[in-house]
Design an enzyme around this catalytic site. Structure first.
Site, PDB file in Angstrom:
ATOM      1  N   LYS A  85       0.891  -1.217  -0.158  1.00  0.00           N
ATOM      2  CA  LYS A  85      -0.072   0.037   0.067  1.00  0.00           C
ATOM      3  C   LYS A  85       0.727   1.339  -0.009  1.00  0.00           C
ATOM      4  O   LYS A  85       0.417   2.338  -0.441  1.00  0.00           O
ATOM      5  CB  LYS A  85      -1.119   0.005   1.153  1.00  0.00           C
ATOM      6  CG  LYS A  85      -2.045  -1.092   1.159  1.00  0.00           C
ATOM      7  CD  LYS A  85      -2.933  -1.101   2.248  1.00  0.00           C
ATOM      8  CE  LYS A  85      -4.083  -2.116   2.120  1.00  0.00           C
ATOM      9  NZ  LYS A  85      -5.231  -1.982   3.047  1.00  0.00           N
ATOM     10  N   ALA A 146      -0.082   0.808  15.679  1.00  0.00           N
ATOM     11  CA  ALA A 146       0.416   1.975  14.900  1.00  0.00           C
ATOM     12  C   ALA A 146       0.965   1.743  13.788  1.00  0.00           C
ATOM     13  O   ALA A 146       1.691   2.551  13.511  1.00  0.00           O
ATOM     14  CB  ALA A 146       1.093   2.909  16.265  1.00  0.00           C
TER      15      ALA A 146
END
Length: 288
Positions: A85, A146
């Protein structure tokens, strides 16, 4: 779209009508587990349009050459999954606001020679939560993890005006870097160490860690999972994920896995490529 081939000879003209399907694919590594081909095929069938949609293995080191080749071969759009991505983000010529904010792209398409990139993950999550009647306004939201999955959903969650988003991660440095990347919303964001007790009560917990699907141990604050909270696991599987099994063992009844988000983010990609809104009512049975 229809391609007409004219043939002249022997004193007659004829036209051979050949349908031209739009071609799509999802790329990633590994990719054989992807439900995207089934989801997009169901969307197309219900709308009565003809497409092809494949799952294609692409290694990070071959990303640019593979994507250029696929577009050269006539693919109209590509979905992008792990671990590609961020590479897709760097590859695209034009980026939407969501992809810029999240630093990632899960949807690529080509228009007039320009590669466009969007991230539909966050909007897909919010639409699924809205469908499940989960209100985010003024809510205390906790995100576990995170990494890229967390970063991709934060812009859309912030638009829903929660009270605060708190990031819990094994290493605080990574959580600090994530919050720093949303500096204009820092007053709405917080972080905590997984090994410490919370000093607040969350309304909604979103698990963005891969521990949920890989059956890895995940350290959590002892007072995190109370019975009256809502829990959403971005991972999905035919059975409850290991993380949701843990949630159930704590007596929590209001929880979901990420299948709904997957379907909604796919619908957004489908809409971008085909300019048609698909019916998103797809059951786990249809995808099994």
């Amino acid at each position: 779209k229809t391609f007409y081939h004219s043939r002249c000879g022997h004193g007659y003209n004829s036209k051979v009508v050949m349908p031209v399907f739009k071609k799509f694919a999802v790329i990633g590594s590994p990719i054989d587990h992807s439900l995207s081909p089934k989801i997009h095929s169901i969307f197309a069938r219900k709308l009565g349009i003809e497409i092809t949609y494949e799952a294609i293995e692409v290694e990070p080191m071959h990303f640019d050459s593979s994507v250029n080749r696929l577009f050269d071969e006539g693919y109209a759009g590509l979905n992008v999954t792990l671990p590609l991505k961020e590479l897709a983000f760097n590859f695209a010529d034009e980026l939407t606001e969501d992809s810029n904010l999240s630093g990632s792209v899960n949807t690529l398409w080509k228009e007039d020679g320009i590669i466009h990139g969007d991230s539909t993950d966050g909007r897909g999550l919010v639409r699924d939560l809205q469908e499940k009647k989960i209100n985010l306004k003024n809510k205390e939201i906790v995100i576990l993890g995170a990494g890229g999955a967390a970063k991709a959903i934060i812009p859309s969650l912030l638009r829903e005006d929660p009270k605060r988003i708190s990031i819990g991660n094994r290493t605080l440095v990574k959580a600090e870097e994530l919050i720093e990347s949303f500096s204009s919303s820092k007053n709405k964001m917080n972080l905590f160490e997984m090994s410490e007790n919370l000093n607040f009560k969350p309304d909604i917990i979103v698990n963005s860690t891969s521990a949920g699907i890989k059956n890895e141990h995940i350290e959590l604050p002892r007072d995190l999972l109370s019975k009256d909270i809502y829990v959403y696991d971005l991972s999905y599987s035919q059975e409850d994920t290991p993380f949701l099994e843990l949630v159930k063992s704590r007596g929590i009844e209001n929880y979901h896995d990420g299948l709904g988000m997957l379907i909604h983010q796919a619908a957004l990609s489908f809409q971008i490529w085909n300019n048609q809104t698909p019916n998103i009512s797809i059951s786990k049975v249809e995808l099994s």
